[in-house]
Design an enzyme around this catalytic site. Sequence first.
Site, PDB file in Angstrom:
ATOM      1  N   GLY A 117      51.487 -20.529   7.522  1.00  0.00           N
ATOM      2  CA  GLY A 117      52.028 -19.680   7.980  1.00  0.00           C
ATOM      3  C   GLY A 117      50.725 -19.602   8.644  1.00  0.00           C
ATOM      4  N   ALA A 118      51.241 -19.109   9.988  1.00  0.00           N
ATOM      5  CA  ALA A 118      50.347 -19.400  10.931  1.00  0.00           C
ATOM      6  C   ALA A 118      49.796 -18.139  11.103  1.00  0.00           C
ATOM      7  CB  ALA A 118      51.916 -18.625  12.460  1.00  0.00           C
TER       8      ALA A 118
ATOM      9  N   ASP B 191      56.010 -19.791  14.622  1.00  0.00           N
ATOM     10  CA  ASP B 191      54.528 -20.206  15.093  1.00  0.00           C
ATOM     11  C   ASP B 191      53.675 -20.435  16.485  1.00  0.00           C
ATOM     12  OD1 ASP B 191      55.996 -21.127  12.073  1.00  0.00           O
ATOM     13  OD2 ASP B 191      53.844 -21.511  12.663  1.00  0.00           O
TER      14      ASP B 191
ATOM     15  N   ASN C 270      59.561 -22.451  15.336  1.00  0.00           N
ATOM     16  CA  ASN C 270      59.656 -21.646  13.523  1.00  0.00           C
ATOM     17  C   ASN C 270      59.836 -22.237  12.387  1.00  0.00           C
ATOM     18  OD1 ASN C 270      58.728 -20.018  11.668  1.00  0.00           O
ATOM     19  ND2 ASN C 270      60.801 -19.605  10.872  1.00  0.00           N
ATOM     20  N   LYS C 271      59.601 -22.713  11.165  1.00  0.00           N
ATOM     21  CA  LYS C 271      59.632 -23.451  10.409  1.00  0.00           C
ATOM     22  C   LYS C 271      61.291 -24.636  10.778  1.00  0.00           C
ATOM     23  CE  LYS C 271      57.610 -24.610   7.456  1.00  0.00           C
ATOM     24  NZ  LYS C 271      57.086 -26.299   8.299  1.00  0.00           N
TER      25      LYS C 271
END
Length: 352
Positions: free
Chosen positions: A52-53, A243, A253-254
């Site tokens: 997680g960023a 992110d 992002n993911k």
Amino acid sequence: MTEFKSKIRTIQWIDTYSRMVDQTLFPYEFKYVDIKGGQEMFDAIRTMIVRGAPAIGIAGAHGVVLYAQELEKENLSRDEFVKKLLEKADYMATSRPTAVNLMWAVEKQKEVIKNSKSDIKGLIEELKQNGIKLENEDIEINKKIGDYGAEVVPKGATILTHCNAGALATVGYGTALGVVRSAFANDPAVQVFADETRPRQQGARITTLELTMDGIPTTLITDGMCSYFMKKGMIDMVVVGADRIAANGDTANKIGTYTVAIAAKYHNVPFYIAAPLSTIDTSIKTGAEIPIEERSHDEVTHINGKSICAEGVNIINPGFDVTPHELITGIITEVGILRPDYTKSIAEAFKK
Ligand code: MRU
């Protein structure tokens, strides 16, 4: 506004080491692990014990302190100590490539190293204190993101999220799930639909775990189901984390986030990003410049150690995708909700 009390603390500096929740064990165990060396921290980030960023940003900041403690034992001159520590900090920043919070937090530690007038002991103390400050600020920032975000959550909303941008992706409270927590505190009818998030299942393994721990109603769906539920009118909004956000609002992002954003646009469902300003990389103009992590093929070919496909099949496994800014309704930050034109609103946010 009622404040939501979350029990989860993902990472914390304790005296001479970093304590974190081991996220590779979810959902079977909730266990803390103590990281006591610089290389150990590099590996913890790379192997996603911490992920997680914002959380890996804090881990990187702690990692610089761990390296400093190790270098202290080498009896170097102050100049040599500083030179070696800056090299170690740069190395720490390479432990994962996409989330810019890691580079941001390491850079904050490098500023301390470069500006310090103290001897080696004093400098290490300054680095520790800066790490603790970044930790505490992360929680405060997430609460602000949560409160700004809660203002755009409709009454009784069902919020869809992807991956885990929760307390477990930050020091505590979360970004996207911070919005959920703040909304839920004032409206217990709010609920979450969580995408499972193949291939590493952060939605299934982590988001459902932390929301259940905090008593927030959650429904787990597989990634391909999101448009089905949007078409049925069962999703009121999407909130995901980030992110890295480029200066024009394009957001990494993911992997799978982009698919959700396209489905949301088609079904007129508002699609929000929730992220601190430290996730915005104003040095890059567009998302095309964001480095995308390529991860192990085993994550795709295997589930719980068992192969799910024909042996020898070709595999490709990007960890993140980039959602173009046109698909984003707003970016919820600690200074408010940024709206299109993002090039302008992002630049203004940094002036504040
Ligand atoms: O690979 P991960 O689990 O580190 O990816 C995490 C995400 O993509 C999160 O959505 C993002 O870091 C935001 S966390 C507040």
